[in-house]
Design an enzyme around this catalytic site. Structure first.
Site, short mmCIF file in Angstrom:
data_model
loop_
_atom_site.label_atom_id
_atom_site.label_comp_id
_atom_site.label_asym_id
_atom_site.label_seq_id
_atom_site.Cartn_x
_atom_site.Cartn_y
_atom_site.Cartn_z
CG HIS A 1 -11.84 0.72 15.59
ND1 HIS A 1 -10.67 0.19 15.99
CD2 HIS A 1 -11.48 1.57 14.65
CE1 HIS A 1 -9.50 0.85 15.37
NE2 HIS A 1 -10.10 1.43 14.70
CB CYS B 1 0.26 -2.69 12.76
SG CYS B 1 -0.15 -1.19 12.25
C1 PEP Z 1 -5.07 0.97 10.36
O1 PEP Z 1 -5.51 1.89 10.17
O2 PEP Z 1 -4.64 -0.09 9.75
C2 PEP Z 1 -4.67 0.70 11.97
C3 PEP Z 1 -3.78 -0.20 12.36
O3 PEP Z 1 -5.10 1.51 12.90
P1 PEP Z 1 -6.53 1.77 13.23
O4 PEP Z 1 -7.13 0.51 13.05
O5 PEP Z 1 -6.40 1.62 14.96
O6 PEP Z 1 -6.89 2.89 12.78
#
Ligand code: PEP
Ligand code: MG
Length: 532
Positions: free
Chosen positions: A184, A473
């Site tokens: 993140h 995504c």
């Molecule tokens: C993913 O895991 O690719 C996603 C889009 O969700 P996050 O990054 O919020 O876990």
């Protein structure tokens, strides 16, 4: 001297190096102070300094951040906590930092035992404790220091709450020892347009007043600490149409987590929202927001997309995104534990309240709503979620495909829902058994590898057979090198941080469908480039 890591957000910048202090450990319980009364007298002024600093910050903050800072400032000045710590110094001859630590532990235990709202306050006491102890020890308190001039931030890793609050005007670049391309920290750095390098071993120990960071090459060099013109990635020319050169549509959507993100996404030409990470609205919340508060927060994010498609993801808390108001207890492997939709299985009323707020926000804004669940593993789970969404009056329900089992059973899952979206960040983490937050395995989390793309292709094929859309995504969607491959595999929409829209959009406008299919055909040659 130059260090290398993994470049995760492009651009170059150079400036003074500011280190984000790591968590404090329990201070030593000795040696006993020579003058216990004098030692005890150090506690009150330290707490007063902490309270004053927090009140100053509260004055320049707004909304939730302001009230959190005000509450924490009041706690730092709490006479009961201070009196208890002073007593420990006088009666047990403990050094002041250890006395504050132990006094806070008693308060926290009492709050936790009381349960409910009071239990949530224990985290605030720990925050106050760390600040007072750091002041007494003369070290920086944990967390991102308040920046007064443009700087390069260096950290072991950053929590989402820390990264989300960074000011791109003051943070020239970001370098972490841990983290991978889909952590993140990396995602938020890209969203904020801050050049960043992760998995950069040795950067915390590097003894230099400044750093020069190349977020494209993944290199960090020691520098004199002067700020040199930062170059952020120039914007590519994109005509704003989400389609290939032959007109084949590939919807270009945005990943957002706040109203500011949503406005930036609309300005950048996003055709809709492909992933609204609702948990990002509540990283600081210490109790579950009311349905009305949630509805208002979501409406602020959806407002720029009236009449456009928006996919709102229900809470994806746990593991790398802890939420203070959801006590998940200790788990040996949080990434494999009760996270994402699994929290809702245990507490369905939490999901129902969120769905009601989301439906209300869509009605308030006129956005064309779909909802989506994170961390679905089976078709039965997908059915459970879709039924609850429909019961809340939401017509379109989908799920993320980010657990390998879900990719393998995409056909069965698609039979239960209206669409799926590939979360390549978690999918990579679970396919390669490589923690997305861990620098040592960052290379394995590169989404352009055969195993991951092969799974994406299988899901896209299942989508085509079912006549239902398959989007991406995860961060793979933001990579202009991968976008044609994903389109060639049959993916119908790509959702990304708004800073990536122009370069991905321009890349797709320059290639036709047969070209994309050709790019997708040779999956066998795509291996992790960083090792062997
Ligand atoms: C993913 O895991 O690719 C996603 C889009 O969700 P996050 O990054 O919020 O876990
Ligand atoms: Mg995920």
């Amino acid at each position: 001297m130059s260090l290398s890591g993994v470049g995760v957000s492009p651009g170059q910048a150079e400036g003074p190096r500011i280190v984000v202090a790591t968590d404090l450990h329990q201070p030593e319980n000795g040696p006993a102070p020579a003058n216990p009364a004098g030692e005890a007298d150090r506690i009150g002024p330290a707490a007063a300094r902490v309270a004053a600093r927090l009140s100053d910050r509260a004055r320049s903050a707004s909304g939730d951040a302001r009230s959190v800072l005000e509450t924490t400032a009041a706690m730092a000045a709490d006479p009961a906590l201070l009196a208890s710590a002073e007593q420990l110094v006088r009666e047990q001859s403990l050094p002041a930092p250890r006395a504050v630590w132990d006094a806070a532990a008693k308060f926290m235990a009492a709050l936790e035992a009381a349960g409910g709202y009071l239990a949530e306050r224990a985290r605030d006491v720990a925050d106050v404790r760390d600040r007072i102890v750091a002041d007494l020890l003369g070290v920086a308190p944990p967390g991102v220091p308040e920046l007064t001039s443009p700087s390069v931030l260096v950290a072991r890793d950053l929590a989402p709450a820390d990264t989300a609050g960074l000011d791109p005007e003051l943070v020239l670049a970001l370098v972490t020892e841990e983290g991978g391309p889909t952590s993140h920290t990396a995602i938020l750095a890209r969203a904020l347009g801050i050049p960043a390098v992760v998995a950069c071993t040795g950067v915390l120990a590097a003894d230099s007043p400044g750093l020069a960071v190349d977020g494209s090459a993944g290199t960090v060099s020691l520098a004199d600490g002067r700020v040199r013109a930062a170059s952020r990635k120039p914007r590519a020319e994109w005509d704003g149409v989400g389609a290939l050169s032959d007109g084949h549509p590939v919807k270009l959507l945005a990943n957002v987590g706040s109203a500011a993100d949503a406005r930036a996404a609309a300005d950048a030409g996003a055709e809709g929202i492909g992933l609204f990470r609702t948990e990002f609205c509540y990283l600081d919340a210490t109790e579950e927001p009311s349905v009305e508060a949630q509805r208002a927060a979501y409406a602020a994010v959806l407002a720029p997309f009236a009449g456009k498609p928006v996919i709102v993801r229900t809470l994806d808390a746990g593991s790398d995104k802890p939420l203070a108001f959801l006590d998940m207890g200790d788990e040996p492997n949080p990434a494999l534990g009760v996270r994402g939709v699994r929290v809702a299985f245990e507490r369905p009323e939490l999901l129902d309240r969120q769905l009601a707020a989301i439906a209300g926000a869509a009605a308030d804004t006129g956005a064309e709503l779909s909802v989506m669940a994170p961390m679905i593993a089976t078709a039965a789970e997908a059915r459970w979620f879709a039924e609850r969404a429909r019961a809340a009056g939401i017509a379109r329900a989908g799920v993320m495909i980010e657990v390998p089992a879900a990719a393998l059973c995409a056909k069965e899952i698609l039979a239960e829902v209206d669409f799926v979206s590939l979360g390549t960040n978690d999918l990579a983490q679970y396919v390669f058994a490589a923690d997305r937050q861990l620098g040592a395995v960052a290379a394995l989390n590169d989404p352009g590898q055969t195993a991951l793309l092969r799974l994406a292709g299988m899901v896209a094929e299942a989508g085509a057979a079912a006549g239902k859309p398959v989007g991406v995504c995860g961060e793979a969607a933001a990579d202009p090198g991968l976008a044609p491959v994903l389109a060639g595999l049959g993916v119908s929409s790509l959702s990304m941080n708004s800073a990536a829209l122009a370069s991905v959009g321009a890349t797709l406008r320059a290639i036709d469908l047969p070209g994309c299919r050709e790019a997708a055909a040779d999956l066998g040659s795509r291996e992790c480039s960083c090792r062997f």
